[in-house]
Scaffold this active site. Structure first.
Site, PDB file in Angstrom:
ATOM      1  N   HIS A 171      -4.513  -3.157   7.091  1.00  0.00           N
ATOM      2  CA  HIS A 171      -3.142  -2.740   7.380  1.00  0.00           C
ATOM      3  C   HIS A 171      -2.381  -2.345   6.122  1.00  0.00           C
ATOM      4  CE1 HIS A 171      -1.354  -6.692   6.129  1.00  0.00           C
ATOM      5  NE2 HIS A 171      -2.623  -6.983   6.217  1.00  0.00           N
ATOM      6  N   CYS A 172      -3.033  -2.412   4.938  1.00  0.00           N
ATOM      7  CA  CYS A 172      -2.316  -2.095   3.692  1.00  0.00           C
ATOM      8  C   CYS A 172      -2.828  -0.829   3.017  1.00  0.00           C
ATOM      9  CB  CYS A 172      -2.444  -3.250   2.699  1.00  0.00           C
ATOM     10  SG  CYS A 172      -1.404  -4.649   3.106  1.00  0.00           S
ATOM     11  N   ILE A 173      -4.111  -0.820   2.670  1.00  0.00           N
ATOM     12  CA  ILE A 173      -4.625   0.250   1.802  1.00  0.00           C
ATOM     13  C   ILE A 173      -4.466   1.639   2.427  1.00  0.00           C
ATOM     14  CG2 ILE A 173      -6.554   0.990   0.344  1.00  0.00           C
ATOM     15  CD1 ILE A 173      -5.529  -1.786  -0.410  1.00  0.00           C
TER      16      ILE A 173
ATOM     17  N   ASP B 271      -0.050   1.969   2.871  1.00  0.00           N
ATOM     18  CA  ASP B 271       0.937   1.837   1.793  1.00  0.00           C
ATOM     19  C   ASP B 271       1.143   3.096   0.949  1.00  0.00           C
ATOM     20  OD1 ASP B 271       1.053  -0.621   2.825  1.00  0.00           O
ATOM     21  OD2 ASP B 271       0.468  -1.721   1.033  1.00  0.00           O
TER      22      ASP B 271
END
Length: 350
Positions: A186-188, A191
């Site tokens: 859910h980040c890389i 973001d």
């Protein structure tokens, strides 16, 4: 009983047009505003674009008549958890903290000093927001480079894994990043798009980010094409072929499916008519494009009747030796089969 500290950790997804969806944060700050009282410390931990804390939180909270840095404190402190990492857990990863004023930063640091071995104060909430985005953008861009090198090595008939491992023996100036079937979590994948979106409003094109996103996003389609080529070599069409996917979680030894490239790979193969089954010790069942899948055991029968086994996530608990032995052909996108004997030439690596 009045709460003294509120830590806001809510989802910050992207819309279909790659714009930040701040609705969860807006709802959270509205609920906090209703209950805000003097002396309270509010900390935002959700990953977001630089300026969110100042632009979204300050005006709403100051509607109460209370002033930030005087009557209440506000800070941004991003989470840096690496799921499945046994070496770096919550306590021993330094905590970056940026407040809306010096006292806000100091109070938030004092709080986090009770949990973390080290706190790293920065000069503002925007700086702290940018730190988190830099960390994840750094990963996304370097994974993008590793993926592009994998595509180059394929054309040059080189083993990308051999090349990367040899380069990684250099003790300075090189950091090892590995290619794969795409970016997950859910980040890389998400973001860097926050940063690119924020910069667009300032008429700045984030070209590195856009290029890495393009390369990383194209990897599931590349994997599906390679699957097609490998089946073709065995005189099989994708349509009707039995393809066993090993690993659907976005990274090893976790159950998280968010943004997992395996979902895209499965979706593409099913659209081409493949009969897809999967095995993942962490994911019992999942839904992809309205189809519900139940995980299969990695038994001899399942391996033997598959036309191709595709390793998309390299979970550590899987016996890859047995997998290669039982399968007729293996496409390994994660180098999970490294070091295994392969006298029959069953294994093809990304």
């Amino acid at each position: 009983h009045e709460v003294q500290v509120v830590n806001v950790c809510v989802p910050t997804p992207l819309t279909k047009t790659k714009d930040p969806d701040v609705s969860f944060m807006a709802h959270a700050v509205e609920e906090i505003r209703k209950r805000l009282h003097p002396g309270e410390l509010i900390i935002l931990g959700s990953t977001t674009y630089p300026g969110t804390t100042r632009e979204l939180f300050v005006p709403v909270l100051e509607e109460t008549g209370l002033q930030v840095g005087k009557d209440f404190s506000l800070a941004f402190a991003p989470e840096r958890i690496d799921p499945g990492n046994t070496r770096y857990k919550v306590r021993n990863v330094p905590k970056v903290v940026g407040g809306e004023s010096a006292i806000c930063t100091e109070l938030a640091c004092k709080l986090f000093d009770t949990v973390f071995d080290t706190t790293v104060p920065v000069s503002s909430t925007q700086a702290a927001e940018m730190v988190k985005l830099l960390e994840n953008t750094f990963r996304a861009i370097n994974i993008g480079l590793a993926n592009e090198v994998a595509l180059m090595c394929e054309r040059l008939d080189l083993d990308v894994w051999e090349v990367i491992e040899a380069a990684a023996t250099k003790p300075y100036g090189f950091m090892k990043f590995l290619p794969g079937p795409g970016l997950g979590g859910h980040c890389i994948p998400v973001d860097p798009s926050y940063l690119a979106w924020r910069m667009k409003s300032l008429n700045f094109s984030a070209r590195f980010i856009e290029l890495a996103t393009e390369i990383n996003s194209s990897m599931p389609a590349h994997v599906a094409d390679r699957v097609s080529d490998l089946l073709n070599e065995n005189q099989l069409a994708v349509n009707g072929a039995k393809v066993l996917i090993v690993g659907v979680a976005y990274k090893p030894d976790v159950s998280d499916l968010r943004e997992s490239p395996a979902i895209d790979v499965i979706s593409l193969l099913v659209k081409k008519g493949a009969k897809v089954t999967y095995h993942d010790p962490f994911v019992a069942e999942c839904q992809i494009d309205e189809i519900r899948y139940k995980g299969s055991e990695l038994g001899d029968e399942v391996l033997a009747e598959s036309d191709l086994v595709v390793i998309l996530t390299d979970h550590t608990g899987i016996d890859y030796g047995r997998l290669v032995e039982g399968a007729s052909r293996v496409f390994d996108t994660r180098n999970a089969t490294r070091g295994l004997e392969d006298p029959e030439g069953k294994i093809t690596r990304l």
